[in-house]
Design a protein around this motif. Structure first.
Motif, PDB file in Angstrom:
ATOM      1  N   ILE A  51      57.198 -15.072  -6.731  1.00 28.79           N
ATOM      2  CA  ILE A  51      58.623 -15.223  -7.617  1.00 28.79           C
ATOM      3  C   ILE A  51      58.708 -16.975  -7.835  1.00 28.79           C
ATOM      4  CG2 ILE A  51      61.059 -15.258  -7.223  1.00 28.79           C
ATOM      5  CD1 ILE A  51      60.525 -12.903  -5.402  1.00 28.79           C
ATOM      6  N   PHE A  52      58.445 -17.984  -7.045  1.00 28.26           N
ATOM      7  CA  PHE A  52      58.620 -19.057  -6.977  1.00 28.26           C
ATOM      8  C   PHE A  52      57.649 -19.673  -8.255  1.00 28.26           C
ATOM      9  CE2 PHE A  52      60.784 -19.366  -3.419  1.00 28.26           C
ATOM     10  CZ  PHE A  52      61.549 -20.613  -3.060  1.00 28.26           C
ATOM     11  N   ILE A  53      56.576 -19.133  -8.237  1.00 22.96           N
ATOM     12  CA  ILE A  53      55.600 -19.644  -9.115  1.00 22.96           C
ATOM     13  C   ILE A  53      55.879 -19.238 -10.444  1.00 22.96           C
ATOM     14  CG2 ILE A  53      52.873 -19.662  -9.815  1.00 22.96           C
ATOM     15  CD1 ILE A  53      52.245 -19.404  -6.903  1.00 22.96           C
ATOM     16  N   GLY A  54      56.316 -18.219 -10.466  1.00 20.08           N
ATOM     17  CA  GLY A  54      56.695 -17.767 -11.856  1.00 20.08           C
ATOM     18  C   GLY A  54      57.897 -18.464 -12.336  1.00 20.08           C
ATOM     19  N   ALA A  55      58.731 -18.778 -11.676  1.00 17.18           N
ATOM     20  CA  ALA A  55      59.787 -20.091 -11.860  1.00 17.18           C
ATOM     21  C   ALA A  55      59.425 -21.334 -12.189  1.00 17.18           C
ATOM     22  CB  ALA A  55      60.906 -20.137 -10.718  1.00 17.18           C
ATOM     23  N   VAL A  56      58.223 -21.789 -11.630  1.00 18.32           N
ATOM     24  CA  VAL A  56      57.755 -22.875 -12.018  1.00 18.32           C
ATOM     25  C   VAL A  56      56.892 -22.894 -13.466  1.00 18.32           C
ATOM     26  CG1 VAL A  56      55.433 -24.361 -11.328  1.00 18.32           C
ATOM     27  CG2 VAL A  56      57.214 -23.805  -9.424  1.00 18.32           C
ATOM     28  N   LYS A  57      56.277 -21.912 -13.761  1.00 24.30           N
ATOM     29  CA  LYS A  57      55.837 -21.940 -14.988  1.00 24.30           C
ATOM     30  C   LYS A  57      56.951 -21.978 -16.059  1.00 24.30           C
ATOM     31  CE  LYS A  57      51.881 -18.908 -13.620  1.00 24.30           C
ATOM     32  NZ  LYS A  57      51.200 -17.591 -13.609  1.00 24.30           N
ATOM     33  N   GLU A  58      57.951 -21.747 -15.783  1.00 19.94           N
ATOM     34  CA  GLU A  58      58.974 -21.863 -16.839  1.00 19.94           C
ATOM     35  C   GLU A  58      59.657 -23.250 -17.131  1.00 19.94           C
ATOM     36  OE1 GLU A  58      62.268 -19.053 -16.036  1.00 19.94           O
ATOM     37  OE2 GLU A  58      60.886 -17.316 -16.084  1.00 19.94           O
ATOM     38  N   MET A  59      58.973 -24.304 -16.405  1.00 21.17           N
ATOM     39  CA  MET A  59      59.474 -25.537 -16.409  1.00 21.17           C
ATOM     40  C   MET A  59      58.915 -26.376 -17.722  1.00 21.17           C
ATOM     41  SD  MET A  59      58.370 -28.919 -14.025  1.00 21.17           S
ATOM     42  CE  MET A  59      59.135 -27.800 -12.563  1.00 21.17           C
ATOM     43  N   THR A  60      59.966 -26.932 -18.505  1.00 22.00           N
ATOM     44  CA  THR A  60      59.554 -27.584 -19.664  1.00 22.00           C
ATOM     45  C   THR A  60      58.984 -28.949 -19.373  1.00 22.00           C
ATOM     46  OG1 THR A  60      62.053 -28.542 -19.929  1.00 22.00           O
ATOM     47  CG2 THR A  60      61.627 -26.538 -20.915  1.00 22.00           C
ATOM     48  N   ILE A  61      58.275 -29.538 -20.622  1.00 24.00           N
ATOM     49  CA  ILE A  61      57.783 -30.885 -20.501  1.00 24.00           C
ATOM     50  C   ILE A  61      58.855 -31.956 -20.206  1.00 24.00           C
ATOM     51  CG2 ILE A  61      56.634 -32.448 -22.038  1.00 24.00           C
ATOM     52  CD1 ILE A  61      55.116 -30.131 -23.115  1.00 24.00           C
ATOM     53  N   VAL A  62      60.095 -31.959 -21.009  1.00 19.31           N
ATOM     54  CA  VAL A  62      61.190 -32.915 -20.627  1.00 19.31           C
ATOM     55  C   VAL A  62      61.658 -32.960 -19.106  1.00 19.31           C
ATOM     56  CG1 VAL A  62      63.270 -33.278 -21.132  1.00 19.31           C
ATOM     57  CG2 VAL A  62      61.843 -32.551 -22.936  1.00 19.31           C
ATOM     58  N   ASP A  63      61.703 -31.477 -18.706  1.00 20.03           N
ATOM     59  CA  ASP A  63      62.032 -31.591 -17.131  1.00 20.03           C
ATOM     60  C   ASP A  63      60.914 -32.112 -16.328  1.00 20.03           C
ATOM     61  OD1 ASP A  63      64.252 -29.797 -17.438  1.00 20.03           O
ATOM     62  OD2 ASP A  63      63.064 -27.970 -17.706  1.00 20.03           O
ATOM     63  N   ALA A  64      59.609 -31.740 -16.617  1.00 21.92           N
ATOM     64  CA  ALA A  64      58.839 -32.359 -15.788  1.00 21.92           C
ATOM     65  C   ALA A  64      58.496 -33.670 -15.995  1.00 21.92           C
ATOM     66  CB  ALA A  64      57.180 -31.845 -16.210  1.00 21.92           C
ATOM     67  N   ILE A  65      58.871 -34.509 -16.785  1.00 19.81           N
ATOM     68  CA  ILE A  65      58.743 -35.998 -17.044  1.00 19.81           C
ATOM     69  C   ILE A  65      59.894 -36.434 -16.269  1.00 19.81           C
ATOM     70  CG2 ILE A  65      58.965 -38.020 -18.589  1.00 19.81           C
ATOM     71  CD1 ILE A  65      57.574 -36.327 -20.833  1.00 19.81           C
ATOM     72  N   ALA A  66      61.340 -35.924 -16.334  1.00 22.14           N
ATOM     73  CA  ALA A  66      62.180 -36.497 -15.375  1.00 22.14           C
ATOM     74  C   ALA A  66      62.041 -36.251 -14.057  1.00 22.14           C
ATOM     75  CB  ALA A  66      63.556 -35.531 -15.925  1.00 22.14           C
ATOM     76  N   ILE A  67      61.211 -35.215 -13.675  1.00 22.83           N
ATOM     77  CA  ILE A  67      60.921 -34.886 -12.361  1.00 22.83           C
ATOM     78  C   ILE A  67      60.014 -35.931 -11.655  1.00 22.83           C
ATOM     79  CG2 ILE A  67      60.063 -33.218 -10.867  1.00 22.83           C
ATOM     80  CD1 ILE A  67      61.091 -31.112 -12.417  1.00 22.83           C
ATOM     81  N   LEU A  68      59.079 -36.209 -12.512  1.00 22.68           N
ATOM     82  CA  LEU A  68      57.956 -37.362 -11.990  1.00 22.68           C
ATOM     83  C   LEU A  68      58.719 -38.685 -11.700  1.00 22.68           C
ATOM     84  CD1 LEU A  68      54.942 -37.347 -11.490  1.00 22.68           C
ATOM     85  CD2 LEU A  68      54.822 -38.343 -13.929  1.00 22.68           C
ATOM     86  N   ARG A  69      59.742 -38.893 -12.556  1.00 17.84           N
ATOM     87  CA  ARG A  69      60.360 -40.031 -12.399  1.00 17.84           C
ATOM     88  C   ARG A  69      61.458 -40.146 -11.293  1.00 17.84           C
ATOM     89  NH1 ARG A  69      60.854 -41.272 -18.838  1.00 17.84           N
ATOM     90  NH2 ARG A  69      58.711 -41.777 -19.268  1.00 17.84           N
ATOM     91  N   GLY A  70      61.580 -38.896 -10.760  1.00 16.96           N
ATOM     92  CA  GLY A  70      62.760 -38.890  -9.805  1.00 16.96           C
ATOM     93  C   GLY A  70      62.452 -39.278  -8.248  1.00 16.96           C
ATOM     94  N   GLY A  71      62.964 -38.596  -7.379  1.00 19.06           N
ATOM     95  CA  GLY A  71      62.973 -39.019  -6.070  1.00 19.06           C
ATOM     96  C   GLY A  71      61.825 -38.171  -5.251  1.00 19.06           C
ATOM     97  N   ASP A  72      61.841 -38.219  -4.104  1.00 19.20           N
ATOM     98  CA  ASP A  72      60.390 -37.612  -3.370  1.00 19.20           C
ATOM     99  C   ASP A  72      60.787 -36.031  -3.512  1.00 19.20           C
ATOM    100  OD1 ASP A  72      59.720 -40.034  -2.553  1.00 19.20           O
ATOM    101  OD2 ASP A  72      60.696 -40.047  -0.687  1.00 19.20           O
ATOM    102  N   THR A  73      61.779 -35.556  -3.611  1.00 23.73           N
ATOM    103  CA  THR A  73      61.973 -34.142  -3.716  1.00 23.73           C
ATOM    104  C   THR A  73      62.562 -33.684  -5.103  1.00 23.73           C
ATOM    105  OG1 THR A  73      63.845 -34.036  -2.567  1.00 23.73           O
ATOM    106  CG2 THR A  73      62.088 -33.753  -1.089  1.00 23.73           C
ATOM    107  N   ALA A  74      62.520 -34.328  -6.047  1.00 24.22           N
ATOM    108  CA  ALA A  74      62.960 -34.111  -7.471  1.00 24.22           C
ATOM    109  C   ALA A  74      62.588 -32.749  -7.787  1.00 24.22           C
ATOM    110  CB  ALA A  74      62.648 -35.203  -8.454  1.00 24.22           C
ATOM    111  N   ALA A  75      61.350 -32.313  -7.632  1.00 31.50           N
ATOM    112  CA  ALA A  75      60.701 -31.103  -8.317  1.00 31.50           C
ATOM    113  C   ALA A  75      61.537 -29.826  -7.424  1.00 31.50           C
ATOM    114  CB  ALA A  75      59.308 -30.830  -8.289  1.00 31.50           C
ATOM    115  N   THR A  76      61.405 -30.082  -6.369  1.00 32.51           N
ATOM    116  CA  THR A  76      62.123 -28.865  -5.260  1.00 32.51           C
ATOM    117  C   THR A  76      63.637 -28.825  -5.674  1.00 32.51           C
ATOM    118  OG1 THR A  76      60.505 -29.504  -3.684  1.00 32.51           O
ATOM    119  CG2 THR A  76      62.434 -28.347  -3.063  1.00 32.51           C
ATOM    120  N   ASP A  77      64.298 -29.939  -5.675  1.00 34.35           N
ATOM    121  CA  ASP A  77      65.784 -30.059  -6.070  1.00 34.35           C
ATOM    122  C   ASP A  77      65.972 -29.413  -7.462  1.00 34.35           C
ATOM    123  OD1 ASP A  77      66.266 -31.470  -3.871  1.00 34.35           O
ATOM    124  OD2 ASP A  77      66.300 -33.474  -4.794  1.00 34.35           O
TER     125      ASP A  77
END
Length: 253
Positions: A135-161
């Protein structure tokens, strides 16, 4: 006449000095603007914090891989016996209504029933946890490129948040039926009813139903997100946790 010439000379000198100072200020402003533009250009070209230029597809793939690995590790940790129960950070507590009278219940000799209820809720979460991985991995696959770049520049748990804010409702809906089956299998409802029956004479607990499926599901998900956050922190900061070339490329300092 001489005084007049002197005044004109002083005015001209003042104007000259003022113009020079003004020009100097303009030069400084232009220099600062150029530096800011260069910084912005460098920032847009570099998705990683380490400054190396990464294309957007690489950033997206790296974040998704990090989350997928984090999910697998987190699920594996909580799925073992005592994965929830013996981890104070994620241990599933009594429902609020029961928690308010826990101490009085223990004082009247119902510690065994209280403990049994707590253990069964945690066992249900541990039993249901493996189903959360897909269920989690299915949700991860739906992440967009824009989301990914913002997450990489975020805090230590930005992806989890991000995952929690964007997908919690969907994850809850998909995970709850599995938890409900586990609740029945390990005897959570039976343990609660046993506690209520024993506590009737004390009038500390009313003989009323609780949404145990909701309580265990929501607390189990809270625990999974917490553990996923811990995994994300390790991947971001610990080179030893960057177990693939892609993770090293994206998260290298």
């Amino acid at each position: 006449m001489r005084s007049r010439l002197l005044s004109i000379s002083l005015i001209a000198a003042a104007l000259f000095l003022g113009a020079t100072a003004h020009a100097d200020l303009l030069d400084k402003a232009k220099s600062l603007l150029n530096k800011d533009k260069a910084k912005q250009t460098s920032s847009s070209e570099s998705a990683g914090k380490g400054g190396g230029a990464l294309d957007q597809d690489t950033v997206s793939a790296g974040l998704k891989e990090a989350l997928s690995i984090g999910v697998k590790n987190a699920v594996q940790t909580v799925s073992t016996t005592d994965g929830y129960f013996k981890n104070p950070a994620i241990k599933i507590p009594l429902p609020e209504k029961v928690q308010r009278v826990e101490k009085p219940l223990r004082k009247v000799g119902l510690s065994k029933q209280v403990d049994e209820f707590i253990v069964t809720m945690n066992r249900a979460a541990e039993k249901a946890a493996p189903a959360a991985k897909d269920i989690f991995i299915g949700a991860v696959k739906e992440m967009t490129i824009v989301d990914a770049i913002a997450i990489l520049r975020g805090g230590d748990t930005a992806a989890t948040d991000y995952l929690r804010s964007k997908t919690y409702g969907k994850l809850y809906g998909a995970f709850k039926p599995t938890v409900a089956r586990a609740v029945q299998d390990v005897g959570v409802t039976r343990a609660y009813q046993n506690l209520v029956d024993k506590a009737k004479k004390t009038k500390l607990i009313k003989d009323e139903s609780l949404d145990l499926d909701h309580h265990v599901t929501s607390k189990a998900l809270d625990g999974l997100f917490y553990m996923l956050g811990q995994e994300e922190k390790k991947i971001r900061k610990d080179p030893a946790a960057q177990v693939t070339d892609l993770l090293k490329k994206v998260f290298a300092k």
